[in-house]
Write a protein that holds these residues in place. Structure first.
Motif, PDB file in Angstrom:
ATOM      1  N   UNK A 129       0.874  -1.129  -0.005  1.00 14.84           N
ATOM      2  CA  UNK A 129      -0.060  -0.002  -0.119  1.00 14.84           C
ATOM      3  C   UNK A 129       0.886   1.296   0.131  1.00 14.84           C
ATOM      4  N   UNK A 130       0.728   2.152  -0.855  1.00 17.68           N
ATOM      5  CA  UNK A 130       1.674   3.203  -1.079  1.00 17.68           C
ATOM      6  C   UNK A 130       0.855   4.306  -0.061  1.00 17.68           C
ATOM      7  N   UNK A 131       1.687   5.072   0.840  1.00 14.43           N
ATOM      8  CA  UNK A 131       1.291   5.783   1.686  1.00 14.43           C
ATOM      9  C   UNK A 131       0.796   7.136   1.119  1.00 14.43           C
ATOM     10  N   UNK A 132      -0.163   7.866   1.668  1.00 14.95           N
ATOM     11  CA  UNK A 132      -0.657   9.065   1.487  1.00 14.95           C
ATOM     12  C   UNK A 132       0.383   9.991   0.958  1.00 14.95           C
ATOM     13  N   UNK A 133       0.385  10.655  -0.095  1.00 18.36           N
ATOM     14  CA  UNK A 133       1.346  11.579  -0.406  1.00 18.36           C
ATOM     15  C   UNK A 133       2.602  11.080  -1.345  1.00 18.36           C
ATOM     16  N   UNK A 134       2.227   9.861  -1.548  1.00 18.68           N
ATOM     17  CA  UNK A 134       3.252   9.248  -2.549  1.00 18.68           C
ATOM     18  C   UNK A 134       3.424   9.717  -3.689  1.00 18.68           C
ATOM     19  N   UNK A 135       2.552  10.168  -4.641  1.00 19.54           N
ATOM     20  CA  UNK A 135       2.622  10.851  -5.846  1.00 19.54           C
ATOM     21  C   UNK A 135       2.959  12.296  -5.583  1.00 19.54           C
ATOM     22  N   UNK A 136       2.624  12.970  -4.639  1.00 20.03           N
ATOM     23  CA  UNK A 136       3.228  14.224  -4.270  1.00 20.03           C
ATOM     24  C   UNK A 136       4.637  14.070  -3.978  1.00 20.03           C
ATOM     25  N   UNK A 137       5.327  13.042  -3.488  1.00 21.04           N
ATOM     26  CA  UNK A 137       6.673  13.028  -3.106  1.00 21.04           C
ATOM     27  C   UNK A 137       7.398  12.662  -4.399  1.00 21.04           C
ATOM     28  N   UNK A 138       6.788  11.711  -5.105  1.00 23.12           N
ATOM     29  CA  UNK A 138       7.499  11.534  -6.669  1.00 23.12           C
ATOM     30  C   UNK A 138       7.672  12.706  -7.292  1.00 23.12           C
ATOM     31  N   UNK A 139       6.470  13.741  -7.368  1.00 25.72           N
ATOM     32  CA  UNK A 139       6.594  14.800  -8.176  1.00 25.72           C
ATOM     33  C   UNK A 139       7.863  15.745  -7.667  1.00 25.72           C
ATOM     34  N   UNK A 140       7.880  15.907  -6.326  1.00 22.54           N
ATOM     35  CA  UNK A 140       8.809  16.777  -5.495  1.00 22.54           C
ATOM     36  C   UNK A 140      10.353  16.341  -6.039  1.00 22.54           C
ATOM     37  N   UNK A 141      10.601  14.841  -5.640  1.00 21.75           N
ATOM     38  CA  UNK A 141      11.755  14.360  -6.045  1.00 21.75           C
ATOM     39  C   UNK A 141      12.333  14.506  -7.610  1.00 21.75           C
ATOM     40  N   UNK A 151       3.907   9.334   3.355  1.00 26.63           N
ATOM     41  CA  UNK A 151       5.124   9.319   2.327  1.00 26.63           C
ATOM     42  C   UNK A 151       6.677   9.986   2.699  1.00 26.63           C
ATOM     43  N   UNK A 152       6.497  11.011   2.930  1.00 26.29           N
ATOM     44  CA  UNK A 152       7.748  11.396   3.575  1.00 26.29           C
ATOM     45  C   UNK A 152       8.569  10.834   4.681  1.00 26.29           C
ATOM     46  N   UNK A 153       7.860  10.652   5.637  1.00 25.48           N
ATOM     47  CA  UNK A 153       8.362   9.510   6.753  1.00 25.48           C
ATOM     48  C   UNK A 153       8.564   8.359   6.283  1.00 25.48           C
ATOM     49  N   UNK A 154       7.906   7.640   5.508  1.00 23.95           N
ATOM     50  CA  UNK A 154       8.279   6.376   5.121  1.00 23.95           C
ATOM     51  C   UNK A 154       9.620   6.262   4.082  1.00 23.95           C
ATOM     52  N   UNK A 155       9.713   7.555   3.217  1.00 25.59           N
ATOM     53  CA  UNK A 155      10.864   7.538   2.655  1.00 25.59           C
ATOM     54  C   UNK A 155      12.208   7.602   3.271  1.00 25.59           C
ATOM     55  N   UNK A 156      11.866   8.363   4.677  1.00 21.96           N
ATOM     56  CA  UNK A 156      13.048   8.738   5.367  1.00 21.96           C
ATOM     57  C   UNK A 156      13.566   7.275   6.422  1.00 21.96           C
ATOM     58  N   UNK A 157      12.518   6.339   6.680  1.00 27.33           N
ATOM     59  CA  UNK A 157      12.819   5.432   7.614  1.00 27.33           C
ATOM     60  C   UNK A 157      12.587   3.937   6.768  1.00 27.33           C
ATOM     61  N   UNK A 158      12.258   4.052   5.555  1.00 28.16           N
ATOM     62  CA  UNK A 158      12.225   2.628   4.718  1.00 28.16           C
ATOM     63  C   UNK A 158      13.080   2.656   3.619  1.00 28.16           C
ATOM     64  N   UNK A 174       7.155  24.047  -6.241  1.00 24.17           N
ATOM     65  CA  UNK A 174       7.697  25.173  -6.302  1.00 24.17           C
ATOM     66  C   UNK A 174       7.675  26.010  -5.191  1.00 24.17           C
ATOM     67  N   UNK A 175       7.193  25.420  -3.883  1.00 24.53           N
ATOM     68  CA  UNK A 175       7.182  25.786  -2.470  1.00 24.53           C
ATOM     69  C   UNK A 175       8.769  26.460  -1.917  1.00 24.53           C
ATOM     70  N   UNK A 176       8.486  27.421  -1.119  1.00 22.01           N
ATOM     71  CA  UNK A 176       9.908  27.651  -0.673  1.00 22.01           C
ATOM     72  C   UNK A 176      10.347  26.673   0.021  1.00 22.01           C
ATOM     73  N   UNK A 177       9.729  26.067   1.114  1.00 23.86           N
ATOM     74  CA  UNK A 177      10.256  24.878   1.764  1.00 23.86           C
ATOM     75  C   UNK A 177       9.519  23.700   1.251  1.00 23.86           C
ATOM     76  N   UNK A 178      10.493  22.796   1.202  1.00 19.54           N
ATOM     77  CA  UNK A 178       9.777  21.255   0.712  1.00 19.54           C
ATOM     78  C   UNK A 178      10.426  20.460   1.780  1.00 19.54           C
ATOM     79  N   UNK A 179       9.543  19.247   1.713  1.00 23.55           N
ATOM     80  CA  UNK A 179      10.007  17.965   2.396  1.00 23.55           C
ATOM     81  C   UNK A 179      10.091  18.410   4.025  1.00 23.55           C
ATOM     82  N   UNK A 180       9.264  19.119   4.341  1.00 24.53           N
ATOM     83  CA  UNK A 180       9.518  19.640   5.777  1.00 24.53           C
ATOM     84  C   UNK A 180       8.802  18.855   6.835  1.00 24.53           C
ATOM     85  N   UNK A 181       9.554  18.918   8.257  1.00 23.42           N
ATOM     86  CA  UNK A 181       9.016  18.113   9.156  1.00 23.42           C
ATOM     87  C   UNK A 181       8.837  19.194  10.465  1.00 23.42           C
ATOM     88  N   UNK A 182       7.548  19.191  10.873  1.00 21.06           N
ATOM     89  CA  UNK A 182       7.247  19.983  12.065  1.00 21.06           C
ATOM     90  C   UNK A 182       6.770  19.133  13.231  1.00 21.06           C
TER      91      UNK A 182
END
Length: 180
Positions: free
Chosen positions: A5-17, A157-164, A57-65
């Motif tokens: 199961x692809x995590x939520x935000x998978x396609x957004x992450x693909x586009x950013x990368x 998806x960002x969390x998963x890309x970092x940890x998996x 095109x956001x100023x901050x991408x791949x952000x963790x708060x």
């Protein structure tokens, strides 16, 4: 690769990368995020923790708060990573090109933490003291608020890309071997 199961935000992450286009820097950035998440020991979906891809095109991408403060984010225009740090860092550190401190949150009585911007992601990863201090500054945010007001923007998806690592490979494969 078997990611059922692809995590939520998978396609957004693909586009950013894909849009970012620099796998080495993104890989190092995700290594940094993994170190941070390991230090926080909060699960994907925790009410205080938000990982967000941002828009290409956001100023901050791949952000963790955590709560209301950035712990890690990539500033695209300046090509720098933004890290939360203990207050003493505002006076400077050789790894960081720009330093400052957060403003106090409404009702906050503690001294707000510092932050730094750096291009040297590998240098941060290799500096044990900076990593230790960064994790400590991030963990201190756990006690400041019980949840994040940014939760609706959480992209697992960002969390998963970092940890998996298997999922990260899939992200890179899809980002660099498809038309996005």
């Amino acid at each position: 690769m078997n990611i059922p199961n692809l995590p939520e935000g998978h396609h957004d992450l693909i586009r950013i990368v894909h849009h970012w286009g620099d796998q080495s820097t993104i890989d190092t950035y995700l290594d940094l995020l993994s170190v941070l998440l390991e230090g926080l020991d909060l699960p994907n979906g925790h009410p205080q923790l938000v990982t967000n891809t941002g828009k290409p095109k956001s100023v901050y991408v791949l952000a963790t708060t955590l709560g209301m403060r950035y712990l890690l984010a990539f500033h695209r225009r300046q090509e720098m990573a933004f890290l939360i740090l203990p207050r003493g860092y505002e006076h400077g550190h050789p790894l960081f090109e720009s330093m400052g401190h957060f403003d106090a949150l409404r009702g906050e009585r503690d001294v707000p933490p510092a932050y730094g911007l750096t291009r040297n992601l590998r240098g941060v990863l290799e500096n044990e003291q900076v990593v230790k201090d960064w994790k400590a500054a991030a963990r201190a945010e756990i006690n400041r608020q019980s949840q994040s007001t940014f939760k609706r923007h959480h992209k697992p998806a960002l969390y998963e890309a970092a940890r998996n690592s298997e999922y990260r490979e899939l992200v890179f494969y899809q980002a660099f071997n498809s038309e996005n």
